[in-house]
Design a protein around this motif. Structure first.
Motif, PDB file in Angstrom:
ATOM      1  N   ALA A   1       0.822  -1.211   0.000  1.00  0.00           N
ATOM      2  CA  ALA A   1       0.000   0.000   0.000  1.00  0.00           C
ATOM      3  C   ALA A   1       0.856   1.262   0.000  1.00  0.00           C
ATOM      4  N   ARG A   2       1.919   1.276   0.792  1.00  0.00           N
ATOM      5  CA  ARG A   2       2.789   2.460   0.820  1.00  0.00           C
ATOM      6  C   ARG A   2       3.496   2.639  -0.523  1.00  0.00           C
ATOM      7  N   TYR A   3       3.929   1.535  -1.108  1.00  0.00           N
ATOM      8  CA  TYR A   3       4.540   1.599  -2.438  1.00  0.00           C
ATOM      9  C   TYR A   3       3.543   2.178  -3.444  1.00  0.00           C
ATOM     10  N   SER A   4       2.319   1.688  -3.404  1.00  0.00           N
ATOM     11  CA  SER A   4       1.293   2.163  -4.334  1.00  0.00           C
ATOM     12  C   SER A   4       0.956   3.630  -4.094  1.00  0.00           C
ATOM     13  N   ALA A   5       0.907   4.028  -2.826  1.00  0.00           N
ATOM     14  CA  ALA A   5       0.596   5.419  -2.499  1.00  0.00           C
ATOM     15  C   ALA A   5       1.628   6.369  -3.088  1.00  0.00           C
ATOM     16  N   VAL A   6       2.864   5.915  -3.156  1.00  0.00           N
ATOM     17  CA  VAL A   6       3.933   6.750  -3.711  1.00  0.00           C
ATOM     18  C   VAL A   6       3.947   6.703  -5.232  1.00  0.00           C
ATOM     19  N   LEU A   7       3.945   5.513  -5.792  1.00  0.00           N
ATOM     20  CA  LEU A   7       4.212   5.368  -7.227  1.00  0.00           C
ATOM     21  C   LEU A   7       3.034   5.740  -8.120  1.00  0.00           C
ATOM     22  N   GLU A   8       1.829   5.388  -7.715  1.00  0.00           N
ATOM     23  CA  GLU A   8       0.693   5.561  -8.626  1.00  0.00           C
ATOM     24  C   GLU A   8       0.520   7.011  -9.063  1.00  0.00           C
ATOM     25  N   GLY A   9       0.681   7.933  -8.143  1.00  0.00           N
ATOM     26  CA  GLY A   9       0.428   9.329  -8.480  1.00  0.00           C
ATOM     27  C   GLY A   9       1.656  10.193  -8.627  1.00  0.00           C
ATOM     28  N   ASN A  10       2.848   9.593  -8.547  1.00  0.00           N
ATOM     29  CA  ASN A  10       4.048  10.427  -8.526  1.00  0.00           C
ATOM     30  C   ASN A  10       5.098  10.091  -9.568  1.00  0.00           C
ATOM     31  N   PHE A  11       5.157   8.851 -10.026  1.00  0.00           N
ATOM     32  CA  PHE A  11       6.240   8.495 -10.946  1.00  0.00           C
ATOM     33  C   PHE A  11       6.203   9.341 -12.217  1.00  0.00           C
ATOM     34  N   ILE A  12       5.028   9.496 -12.801  1.00  0.00           N
ATOM     35  CA  ILE A  12       4.925  10.289 -14.031  1.00  0.00           C
ATOM     36  C   ILE A  12       5.282  11.749 -13.755  1.00  0.00           C
ATOM     37  N   TYR A  13       4.918  12.248 -12.586  1.00  0.00           N
ATOM     38  CA  TYR A  13       5.297  13.610 -12.181  1.00  0.00           C
ATOM     39  C   TYR A  13       6.814  13.743 -12.109  1.00  0.00           C
ATOM     40  N   TRP A  14       7.469  12.764 -11.502  1.00  0.00           N
ATOM     41  CA  TRP A  14       8.932  12.808 -11.409  1.00  0.00           C
ATOM     42  C   TRP A  14       9.564  12.795 -12.799  1.00  0.00           C
ATOM     43  N   MET A  15       9.082  11.894 -13.652  1.00  0.00           N
ATOM     44  CA  MET A  15       9.674  11.783 -14.982  1.00  0.00           C
ATOM     45  C   MET A  15       9.372  13.026 -15.817  1.00  0.00           C
ATOM     46  N   THR A  16       8.218  13.628 -15.595  1.00  0.00           N
ATOM     47  CA  THR A  16       7.904  14.883 -16.281  1.00  0.00           C
ATOM     48  C   THR A  16       8.869  15.980 -15.842  1.00  0.00           C
TER      49      THR A  16
ATOM     50  N   LEU B   1      -0.758  -0.609 -11.626  1.00  0.00           N
ATOM     51  CA  LEU B   1      -0.415  -0.612 -10.207  1.00  0.00           C
ATOM     52  C   LEU B   1      -1.666  -0.649  -9.340  1.00  0.00           C
ATOM     53  N   ARG B   2      -2.702   0.082  -9.734  1.00  0.00           N
ATOM     54  CA  ARG B   2      -3.936   0.056  -8.953  1.00  0.00           C
ATOM     55  C   ARG B   2      -4.554  -1.347  -8.970  1.00  0.00           C
ATOM     56  N   LYS B   3      -4.559  -2.004 -10.124  1.00  0.00           N
ATOM     57  CA  LYS B   3      -5.063  -3.379 -10.207  1.00  0.00           C
ATOM     58  C   LYS B   3      -4.247  -4.302  -9.306  1.00  0.00           C
ATOM     59  N   PHE B   4      -2.942  -4.093  -9.309  1.00  0.00           N
ATOM     60  CA  PHE B   4      -2.050  -4.909  -8.486  1.00  0.00           C
ATOM     61  C   PHE B   4      -2.388  -4.745  -7.004  1.00  0.00           C
ATOM     62  N   ALA B   5      -2.549  -3.497  -6.570  1.00  0.00           N
ATOM     63  CA  ALA B   5      -2.859  -3.232  -5.162  1.00  0.00           C
ATOM     64  C   ALA B   5      -4.236  -3.775  -4.785  1.00  0.00           C
ATOM     65  N   MET B   6      -5.205  -3.610  -5.664  1.00  0.00           N
ATOM     66  CA  MET B   6      -6.554  -4.105  -5.384  1.00  0.00           C
ATOM     67  C   MET B   6      -6.564  -5.624  -5.231  1.00  0.00           C
ATOM     68  N   ALA B   7      -5.857  -6.311  -6.126  1.00  0.00           N
ATOM     69  CA  ALA B   7      -5.842  -7.772  -6.082  1.00  0.00           C
ATOM     70  C   ALA B   7      -5.167  -8.293  -4.820  1.00  0.00           C
ATOM     71  N   ALA B   8      -4.226  -7.508  -4.284  1.00  0.00           N
ATOM     72  CA  ALA B   8      -3.527  -7.902  -3.055  1.00  0.00           C
ATOM     73  C   ALA B   8      -4.229  -7.376  -1.805  1.00  0.00           C
ATOM     74  N   ARG B   9      -5.399  -6.793  -1.999  1.00  0.00           N
ATOM     75  CA  ARG B   9      -6.162  -6.192  -0.893  1.00  0.00           C
ATOM     76  C   ARG B   9      -5.288  -5.174  -0.146  1.00  0.00           C
ATOM     77  N   ALA B  10      -4.643  -4.311  -0.937  1.00  0.00           N
ATOM     78  CA  ALA B  10      -3.693  -3.361  -0.364  1.00  0.00           C
ATOM     79  C   ALA B  10      -3.868  -1.965  -0.959  1.00  0.00           C
ATOM     80  N   VAL B  11      -5.110  -1.579  -1.221  1.00  0.00           N
ATOM     81  CA  VAL B  11      -5.362  -0.216  -1.696  1.00  0.00           C
ATOM     82  C   VAL B  11      -4.946   0.756  -0.589  1.00  0.00           C
ATOM     83  N   PRO B  12      -4.162   1.780  -0.914  1.00  0.00           N
ATOM     84  CA  PRO B  12      -3.650   2.675   0.129  1.00  0.00           C
ATOM     85  C   PRO B  12      -4.756   3.389   0.904  1.00  0.00           C
ATOM     86  N   SER B  13      -4.542   3.496   2.201  1.00  0.00           N
ATOM     87  CA  SER B  13      -5.444   4.236   3.077  1.00  0.00           C
ATOM     88  C   SER B  13      -4.804   5.571   3.441  1.00  0.00           C
ATOM     89  N   ASP B  14      -5.533   6.387   4.188  1.00  0.00           N
ATOM     90  CA  ASP B  14      -4.969   7.656   4.656  1.00  0.00           C
ATOM     91  C   ASP B  14      -3.699   7.428   5.470  1.00  0.00           C
TER      92      ASP B  14
END
Length: 229
Positions: free
Chosen positions: A50-65, A96-109
């Motif tokens: 979940a922590r990995y997903s919280a970071v990567l899903e919304g930030n990797f493209i921002y970093w590369m941009t 990544l979202r599909k991956f987190a959902m399948a692992a029951r690890a959608v990020p929380s607050d």
């Protein structure tokens, strides 16, 4: 062709080779610091995904941009643009979202808050648009990711997930992405050496290392350790 242009186009291989070795060493240390997967509880496995997903899903493209916007050479921009094209065209955040959902690890607050200070530091660093340090950070991260994917996939498998698209794709494509980014770094370092702009090449790498350590760490265990001290 002028002498200046020739110097810029010649790759600075000896220097970037040593940089690549140092970044590989930092990545190896992070991989070695991963807790034995068989010792993790279901909650700890979920938290790391979940922590990995919280970071990567919304930030990797921002970093590369940020890397793209900061790049001064057409060659570096072309390399980074191809990376961004792959991320957007193939919808890697969806993977990544599909991956987190399948692992029951959608990020929380609480998952987002656990990495917020370190993530903020990386975001602010990217915002300064310091070319070579950003590209060094991204080259390091692409290399780390392809080493980390097997561990991440195992975490998800132990959570009962059979979803492997994200880890399969990034375990392969990031090898090429990392090599291409080191090529971009060669060109941008040659330009930076002529501009005499001071820059700590590893600043972003160290900030990202701290962020990865926050992803790996178990916040509950850290709180328990503090209370027990």
């Amino acid at each position: 062709m002028s002498a200046t242009v020739t110097a810029i186009q010649q790759p600075n291989r000896p220097q970037t080779n040593s940089i690549q070795q140092e970044l590989h060493h930092i990545g190896e240390e992070l991989i070695a610091s991963l807790p034995p997967i068989e010792e993790l509880s279901a909650g700890q496995r979920r938290g790391m995904i979940a922590r990995y997903s919280a970071v990567l899903e919304g930030n990797f493209i921002y970093w590369m941009t940020g890397a793209y916007l900061s790049a001064k050479s057409e060659e570096a921009r072309s390399i980074i643009e191809e990376n961004l094209l792959t991320e957007v065209r193939d919808s890697h955040p969806r993977m990544l979202r599909k991956f987190a959902m399948a692992a029951r690890a959608v990020p929380s607050d609480s998952d987002a808050l656990a990495v917020f200070p370190q993530l903020t530091a990386v975001r602010l660093f990217i915002g300064r648009l310091s070319t070579a340090p950003i590209i060094a950070m991204m080259a390091f991260f692409e290399g780390f990711i392809q080493e980390f994917m097997a561990y991440l996939a195992d975490l998800a498998k132990r959570q009962g997930s059979e979803e492997r698209e994200y880890t399969d794709v990034h375990g392969v494509c990031d090898i090429e992405h990392s090599e291409e980014l080191f090529r971009a770094l060669e060109v941008e370092m040659a330009i930076a050496s002529q501009s005499h702009e001071p820059a700590d090449l590893f600043e972003g790498v160290y900030l990202l290392r701290s962020l990865i350590q926050a992803i790996i760490a178990d916040p509950a265990r850290s709180v328990t350790a503090i209370r027990g001290s």
